[in-house]
Design a protein around this motif. Structure first.
Motif, mmCIF file in Angstrom:
data_model
loop_
_atom_site.group_PDB
_atom_site.id
_atom_site.type_symbol
_atom_site.label_atom_id
_atom_site.label_comp_id
_atom_site.label_asym_id
_atom_site.label_seq_id
_atom_site.Cartn_x
_atom_site.Cartn_y
_atom_site.Cartn_z
ATOM 1 N N GLU A 34 87.998 28.852 78.395
ATOM 2 C CA GLU A 34 87.036 29.117 79.464
ATOM 3 C C GLU A 34 85.900 28.106 79.351
ATOM 4 O OE1 GLU A 34 86.092 33.492 80.223
ATOM 5 O OE2 GLU A 34 86.909 33.557 78.177
ATOM 6 N N ASN A 35 85.391 27.678 80.493
ATOM 7 C CA ASN A 35 84.223 26.802 80.498
ATOM 8 C C ASN A 35 83.442 27.060 81.784
ATOM 9 O OD1 ASN A 35 82.365 24.909 79.744
ATOM 10 N ND2 ASN A 35 83.762 23.163 79.791
ATOM 11 N N TYR A 36 82.104 27.024 81.696
ATOM 12 C CA TYR A 36 81.283 27.389 82.839
ATOM 13 C C TYR A 36 80.138 26.395 83.022
ATOM 14 C CZ TYR A 36 83.953 31.626 82.339
ATOM 15 O OH TYR A 36 85.005 32.503 82.248
ATOM 16 N N GLY A 37 79.888 26.066 84.294
ATOM 17 C CA GLY A 37 78.780 25.199 84.657
ATOM 18 C C GLY A 37 78.087 25.746 85.886
ATOM 19 N N CYS A 38 77.189 24.970 86.482
ATOM 20 C CA CYS A 38 76.475 25.375 87.700
ATOM 21 C C CYS A 38 75.742 26.712 87.513
ATOM 22 C CB CYS A 38 77.422 25.490 88.887
ATOM 23 S SG CYS A 38 78.489 24.082 89.190
ATOM 24 N N ASN A 39 75.299 26.982 86.295
ATOM 25 C CA ASN A 39 74.613 28.246 85.981
ATOM 26 C C ASN A 39 75.500 29.465 86.228
ATOM 27 O OD1 ASN A 39 72.085 27.051 85.219
ATOM 28 N ND2 ASN A 39 71.700 26.683 87.405
ATOM 29 N N CYS A 40 76.808 29.278 86.099
ATOM 30 C CA CYS A 40 77.764 30.374 86.309
ATOM 31 C C CYS A 40 78.215 30.953 84.974
ATOM 32 C CB CYS A 40 78.982 29.872 87.080
ATOM 33 S SG CYS A 40 78.647 29.453 88.800
ATOM 34 N N ASN A 41 78.750 32.175 85.049
ATOM 35 C CA ASN A 41 79.391 32.791 83.904
ATOM 36 C C ASN A 41 80.740 33.362 84.348
ATOM 37 O OD1 ASN A 41 78.884 35.359 85.150
ATOM 38 N ND2 ASN A 41 76.839 35.371 84.233
ATOM 39 N N GLN A 42 81.380 34.139 83.477
ATOM 40 C CA GLN A 42 82.715 34.647 83.783
ATOM 41 C C GLN A 42 82.741 35.522 85.029
ATOM 42 O OE1 GLN A 42 84.837 37.859 81.454
ATOM 43 N NE2 GLN A 42 85.966 36.107 80.642
ATOM 44 N N LYS A 43 81.640 36.232 85.312
ATOM 45 C CA LYS A 43 81.622 37.181 86.427
ATOM 46 C C LYS A 43 81.133 36.579 87.739
ATOM 47 C CE LYS A 43 81.056 41.267 83.493
ATOM 48 N NZ LYS A 43 80.222 42.463 83.208
ATOM 49 N N SER A 44 80.697 35.336 87.735
ATOM 50 C CA SER A 44 80.206 34.702 88.969
ATOM 51 C C SER A 44 81.321 34.625 90.009
ATOM 52 C CB SER A 44 79.683 33.299 88.670
ATOM 53 O OG SER A 44 78.607 33.332 87.754
ATOM 54 N N LYS A 45 80.963 34.877 91.260
ATOM 55 C CA LYS A 45 81.926 34.829 92.367
ATOM 56 C C LYS A 45 81.546 33.680 93.297
ATOM 57 C CE LYS A 45 83.815 39.093 91.560
ATOM 58 N NZ LYS A 45 85.222 39.504 91.491
ATOM 59 N N LEU A 46 82.528 32.867 93.650
ATOM 60 C CA LEU A 46 82.282 31.724 94.522
ATOM 61 C C LEU A 46 83.240 31.747 95.702
ATOM 62 C CD1 LEU A 46 81.780 30.640 91.344
ATOM 63 C CD2 LEU A 46 81.149 28.586 92.619
ATOM 64 N N HIS A 47 82.834 31.085 96.777
ATOM 65 C CA HIS A 47 83.703 30.913 97.929
ATOM 66 C C HIS A 47 84.850 29.991 97.545
ATOM 67 C CE1 HIS A 47 84.195 29.299 102.309
ATOM 68 N NE2 HIS A 47 85.176 30.119 101.953
ATOM 69 N N ILE A 48 86.069 30.484 97.642
ATOM 70 C CA ILE A 48 87.232 29.708 97.200
ATOM 71 C C ILE A 48 87.914 28.961 98.348
ATOM 72 C CG2 ILE A 48 87.638 31.125 95.174
ATOM 73 C CD1 ILE A 48 89.867 32.561 96.780
ATOM 74 N N PHE A 49 87.304 28.997 99.538
ATOM 75 C CA PHE A 49 87.788 28.235 100.685
ATOM 76 C C PHE A 49 89.280 28.504 100.927
ATOM 77 C CE2 PHE A 49 83.827 26.227 99.513
ATOM 78 C CZ PHE A 49 83.250 25.929 100.740
ATOM 79 N N SER A 50 90.125 27.474 101.025
ATOM 80 C CA SER A 50 91.516 27.659 101.451
ATOM 81 C C SER A 50 92.419 28.284 100.402
ATOM 82 C CB SER A 50 92.112 26.321 101.905
ATOM 83 O OG SER A 50 91.597 25.942 103.155
ATOM 84 N N GLN A 291 105.729 25.922 81.520
ATOM 85 C CA GLN A 291 104.790 25.986 80.405
ATOM 86 C C GLN A 291 104.107 27.360 80.306
ATOM 87 O OE1 GLN A 291 102.660 22.255 80.224
ATOM 88 N NE2 GLN A 291 101.206 23.029 78.711
ATOM 89 N N ASN A 292 104.482 28.259 81.247
ATOM 90 C CA ASN A 292 103.857 29.596 81.308
ATOM 91 C C ASN A 292 102.337 29.468 81.292
ATOM 92 O OD1 ASN A 292 104.048 32.355 81.622
ATOM 93 N ND2 ASN A 292 104.148 32.786 79.424
ATOM 94 N N LEU A 293 101.854 28.613 82.174
ATOM 95 C CA LEU A 293 100.452 28.207 82.167
ATOM 96 C C LEU A 293 99.817 28.422 83.529
ATOM 97 C CD1 LEU A 293 98.424 26.502 80.239
ATOM 98 C CD2 LEU A 293 99.043 24.589 81.724
ATOM 99 N N VAL A 294 98.582 28.916 83.530
ATOM 100 C CA VAL A 294 97.785 29.052 84.740
ATOM 101 C C VAL A 294 96.456 28.336 84.519
ATOM 102 C CG1 VAL A 294 96.592 30.643 86.312
ATOM 103 C CG2 VAL A 294 98.812 31.279 85.331
ATOM 104 N N VAL A 295 96.087 27.480 85.459
ATOM 105 C CA VAL A 295 94.784 26.821 85.416
ATOM 106 C C VAL A 295 94.029 27.209 86.677
ATOM 107 C CG1 VAL A 295 93.514 24.646 85.265
ATOM 108 C CG2 VAL A 295 95.737 24.878 84.122
ATOM 109 N N SER A 296 92.850 27.787 86.503
ATOM 110 C CA SER A 296 92.060 28.277 87.622
ATOM 111 C C SER A 296 90.683 27.625 87.598
ATOM 112 C CB SER A 296 91.939 29.795 87.526
ATOM 113 O OG SER A 296 91.128 30.313 88.555
ATOM 114 N N ILE A 297 90.286 27.046 88.732
ATOM 115 C CA ILE A 297 89.021 26.320 88.806
ATOM 116 C C ILE A 297 88.278 26.709 90.076
ATOM 117 C CG2 ILE A 297 87.933 24.043 88.955
ATOM 118 C CD1 ILE A 297 90.420 22.894 87.557
ATOM 119 N N THR A 298 87.014 27.079 89.935
ATOM 120 C CA THR A 298 86.153 27.271 91.100
ATOM 121 C C THR A 298 85.128 26.147 91.136
ATOM 122 O OG1 THR A 298 84.560 28.662 89.903
ATOM 123 C CG2 THR A 298 86.391 29.779 91.036
ATOM 124 N N ALA A 299 84.687 25.833 92.355
ATOM 125 C CA ALA A 299 83.753 24.718 92.511
ATOM 126 C C ALA A 299 82.922 24.914 93.766
ATOM 127 C CB ALA A 299 84.516 23.394 92.598
#
Length: 322
Positions: A34-50, A291-299
């Motif tokens: 896990e990694n967080y920027g933009c003053n966000c944490n794990q619970k921050s909710k962002l507009h995920i657009f499409s 790879q049984n892998l999930v990568v999730s990114i909000t921006a």
């Protein structure tokens, strides 16, 4: 986890993707990074657009599993028997749900009339009025905003529930995802503020309570990762079947193409082993079956943001190889 390679992609993100707010990696059903920027944490909710579109795809599959929708071969007009079709409109009568899911349905515009769409109180009628026309069914035409709301109308009409209520009951609650409320904009300024928010939980709707289908949902990276893991697990979450394996397979199979890009049912197909949900600003949900892998990114939204698939494939995945 290869810490040297992790530091490498973290440096790249900091330099080339500064609008990245949350990044979560799941492997073998566990959060391993896990990694967080933009003053966000794990619970921050962002507009995920499409990325919203791919969530809608899951909901369409659930509605089919439960018998609310018969099949993807149903005609769009069959879901809206009270909608009046112009006498000279022939194409609309033949457009199917599958045509729309694969972005091969035609529309009457050359460029999307965004301003008129945002001003319209009734997004469903606005989109239906523009569906069809003289263009050919079967040609790929990606429509970011105008058109996907028809999916919301189909879910609402078929199930008798709003999209948000249906999603809560059948997808969000089983995965432990919270989406608080409908969000209705009263001004352009409110919409701009929404795009920049990191702490607003909800789903945009028009004045009639129709939730948007092409954009407008806020989630955290952990929320999105849960949906990716659901697909890796064959539609099962917490020992409960949420969506059928058959729908997962069909929706993440190559059905249509645009140049070298492959498309399923509102999911982008990356290669034989991976698929993704992609949104403006670089919002990304990437799933790798091998790879049984999930990568999730909000921006946060920035114009012409660099897409993250190359970053994930070249730098993130190697850091988590067995």
């Amino acid at each position: 986890m290869n810490y040297e390679k992790v530091r490498e992609f973290e440096n790249i993100i900091e330099k080339d993707y500064p609008n990245t707010c949350q990044m979560v990696v799941m492997k073998d059903n566990n959060i391993v990074y896990e990694n967080y920027g933009c003053n966000c944490n794990q619970k921050s909710k962002l507009h995920i657009f499409s990325v919203t579109k791919s969530i809608i795809s899951v909901l369409i599959g659930i509605a089919i599993d439960k018998g609310y929708i018969k099949s993807v071969d149903q005609r769009i007009i069959d879901f809206f028997p009270h909608y009046k079709i112009a006498p000279d409109e022939k194409t609309l009568q033949n457009i199917t749900l599958k045509d729309m899911l694969t972005m091969t349905a035609p529309y009457k515009f050359k460029e999307e009339p965004y301003v008129e769409y945002f001003k319209s109180p009734n997004h469903l009628k606005f989109c239906l009025d523009l569906l069809g026309g003289s263009y050919k069914i079967g040609d790929f035409r990606y429509t970011p905003l105008i058109g996907p709301d028809i999916f919301s109308g189909i879910i609402q009409t078929s199930t008798g529930q709003s999209v948000l209520d249906f999603a809560r009951e059948n997808l969000f609650n089983p995965l432990g995802i919270e989406v608080d409320k409908n969000i209705v904009f009263k001004s352009a300024e409110e919409q701009f503020a929404f795009n920049e928010s990191t702490n607003l939980s909800g789903w945009v709707s028009d004045e009639f309570g129709l939730n948007t289908a092409g954009w407008g949902l806020t989630l955290s990276a952990v929320d999105m990762a849960k949906i990716g893991q659901l697909y890796l697990n064959g539609g099962v979450a917490n020992c409960k079947k949420v969506v059928s394996t058959d729908w997962i397979k069909k929706s993440t199979t190559h059905h249509s193409s645009f140049n070298d890009l492959m498309y399923g049912y509102l999911w982008w197909i990356i290669d034989d082993n991976s698929f993704a949900a992609l949104g403006d600003g670089g919002n990304t949900l990437y799933v790798d079956k091998s790879q049984n892998l999930v990568v999730s990114i909000t921006a946060l939204f920035v114009p012409n943001a660099k897409e993250k698939i190359k970053l994930i494939k070249q730098y993130v995945k190697p850091a988590f190889e067995d």
